[in-house]
Design an enzyme around this catalytic site. Structure first.
Site, PDB file in Angstrom:
ATOM      1  N   ARG A   1      -1.967   6.408   8.056  1.00 35.11           N
ATOM      2  CA  ARG A   1      -2.342   6.525   6.793  1.00 35.11           C
ATOM      3  C   ARG A   1      -1.552   8.117   6.190  1.00 35.11           C
ATOM      4  NH1 ARG A   1      -7.269   3.523   5.552  1.00 35.11           N
ATOM      5  NH2 ARG A   1      -6.564   1.671   6.395  1.00 35.11           N
TER       6      ARG A   1
ATOM      7  N   LYS B   1      -4.212  -7.293  15.493  1.00 29.02           N
ATOM      8  CA  LYS B   1      -4.105  -6.007  15.384  1.00 29.02           C
ATOM      9  C   LYS B   1      -5.231  -5.214  15.052  1.00 29.02           C
ATOM     10  CE  LYS B   1      -2.022  -2.730  12.101  1.00 29.02           C
ATOM     11  NZ  LYS B   1      -1.775  -2.729  10.529  1.00 29.02           N
TER      12      LYS B   1
ATOM     13  N   CYS C   1       0.926  -1.261  -0.014  1.00 28.13           N
ATOM     14  CA  CYS C   1       0.001   0.010   0.019  1.00 28.13           C
ATOM     15  C   CYS C   1       0.997   1.319   0.051  1.00 28.13           C
ATOM     16  CB  CYS C   1      -0.778   0.026   1.076  1.00 28.13           C
ATOM     17  SG  CYS C   1      -0.357  -0.508   2.639  1.00 28.13           S
TER      18      CYS C   1
ATOM     19  N   CYS D   1      -3.654  -2.844  -0.906  1.00 28.94           N
ATOM     20  CA  CYS D   1      -2.575  -3.681  -0.471  1.00 28.94           C
ATOM     21  C   CYS D   1      -2.223  -4.691  -1.414  1.00 28.94           C
ATOM     22  CB  CYS D   1      -2.929  -4.254   0.970  1.00 28.94           C
ATOM     23  SG  CYS D   1      -3.172  -3.029   2.075  1.00 28.94           S
TER      24      CYS D   1
ATOM     25  N   SER E   1      -1.343   3.159  15.425  1.00 29.25           N
ATOM     26  CA  SER E   1      -1.016   4.612  15.422  1.00 29.25           C
ATOM     27  C   SER E   1      -2.166   5.254  16.066  1.00 29.25           C
ATOM     28  CB  SER E   1      -1.020   5.028  13.899  1.00 29.25           C
ATOM     29  OG  SER E   1      -2.269   4.802  13.041  1.00 29.25           O
TER      30      SER E   1
ATOM     31  N   GLU F   1      -8.807 -16.806  11.497  1.00 25.11           N
ATOM     32  CA  GLU F   1      -7.978 -16.518  10.596  1.00 25.11           C
ATOM     33  C   GLU F   1      -6.480 -16.714  11.243  1.00 25.11           C
ATOM     34  OE1 GLU F   1      -7.666 -14.844   7.850  1.00 25.11           O
ATOM     35  OE2 GLU F   1      -9.292 -13.842   7.359  1.00 25.11           O
TER      36      GLU F   1
ATOM     37  N   LYS G   1      -6.283  -9.245  11.388  1.00 27.93           N
ATOM     38  CA  LYS G   1      -5.904  -7.782  11.032  1.00 27.93           C
ATOM     39  C   LYS G   1      -7.249  -7.289  10.911  1.00 27.93           C
ATOM     40  CE  LYS G   1      -3.366  -4.633   8.544  1.00 27.93           C
ATOM     41  NZ  LYS G   1      -2.406  -4.128   7.726  1.00 27.93           N
TER      42      LYS G   1
END
Ligand code: PBG
Ligand code: ZN
Length: 324
Positions: A207, A249, A124, A132, A275, A234, A197
């Protein structure tokens, strides 16, 4: 029968700091922390990221000095993100042996050979559309993308990376990477999977940090934040595909998933304090609402208590310095 009050007084072991330390169940040490860094090509001065106070885009030309300083502060592992000026439709710079990803790894390993260097493996920051992977018929094509991830992993490892960390959230990406690495003779290269994720709004500040020009969202490949069972599935799929470390995450809002996953796998578990989590603490502290160091310690401790063996956090360097 279990005794109760007045025989049991939980406060007995809370009377002073030495006693409290003696019975403390959870510790965070610098050995557990990974520090993410953003590296931009073609700039000459560090660029502050306004949504992440204290975090900068580091110019590629100053990366060696920066990495030496990070290692000198006591950080033991870094996670590299590149901000590319050579974006194209598929992110091909990531699998060029002279591309930004390979160069960052070589510079970092040469500057601080003992510092563990991990690459965030995605596209990305290297695609013009900011997605991505490879777009085909208007959607990110899963199987074309994982083929490119395999190429990228080989290039990262051959540049000297100690570990690869695929974050593209494609199905089968671990198997594809493992196969590509093994075929290239890198059977010992470990994979830390971004296995659970979520498509989280807590990535907002990233971003800006990564200069992603994404229009739209990543909901067709990243997970619905409302799904706990799917989250476990997952990660367990990535274990079957050969992941060496699993990850949840973001962190704080997903500790239920982390704790449940801890009960279902024997692999080491990572958590990413992303972030937005960092920004929430930084801005609340700047407004005088909370104590930054204490809240940072408390959140890192909570992640360990919930089952994390390692934590990716923008606080890692301050932690190493003893500032938090
Ligand atoms: C790249 C990637 C992202 C993050 C880590 N790797 C962004 C995204 O998935 O949108 C987020 C990290 C953070 O917010 O701190 N795929
Ligand atoms: Zn990505």
């Amino acid at each position: 029968m279990t005794a109760s009050f007045p025989v049991v007084r939980s406060r007995r072991l809370r009377q002073n700091e030495s006693l409290r330390r003696l019975v403390r169940e959870t510790q965070v040490t610098i050995d557990d922390l990974i520090y993410p860094i953003f590296v931009e090509e073609e700039i000459t001065e560090p660029l502050p990221i306004s949504a992440m106070p204290g975090v900068f885009r580091i110019p590629e030309c100053k990366l060696a000095d920066e990495v030496r300083a990070i290692a000198a502060d006591g950080v033991r592992a870094i996670l590299l993100f590149g901000i590319s000026r050579r974006k194209d439709a598929v992110g091909s710079d990531t699998w060029s042996p002279d591309g930004l990803m390979a160069r960052m790894v070589r510079i970092a390993k040469a500057a601080a050979p003992d510092l563990l260097v991990i690459t965030d493996n995605c596209f990305c920051e290297y695609t013009v559309h900011g997605h991505c992977g490879v777009i085909r018929d208007g959607v990110v094509d899963n199987d074309l993308t994982i083929e490119n991830l395999g190429r990228q992993a080989v290039v990262a490892i051959e540049a000297g990376a100690d570990m690869v960390a695929p974050s593209a959230a494609m199905d089968g990406q671990i198997q594809a990477m493992r196969a590509a690495l093994d075929a290239a003779g890198h059977g010992n290269a470990p994979i830390m999977a971004y296995s659970t994720k979520f498509a989280s709004s807590l990535y907002g500040p990233f971003r800006e940090a990564a200069g992603s020009g994404l229009k739209g969202d990543r909901k067709t490949y990243q997970m619905d934040p409302m799904n706990g069972r799917e989250a476990l599935r997952e990660s367990l799929l990535d274990e079957i595909e050969g992941a060496d470390i699993l990850m949840v995450k973001p962190g704080l809002a997903y500790l239920d998933v982390l704790a449940e996953l801890r009960r279902r796998t024997l692999l080491p578990l990572a958590v990413y304090q992303v972030s937005g989590e960092y920004a929430m603490i930084k801005f609340a502290a700047a407004a005088g609402a909370i104590d930054e160091a204490r809240v940072a310690q408390e959140t890192l401790g909570a992640m360990k208590r919930a089952g994390a063996d390692l934590i990716i956090t923008y606080f890692a360097r301050d932690f190493a310095r003893g500032a938090i």
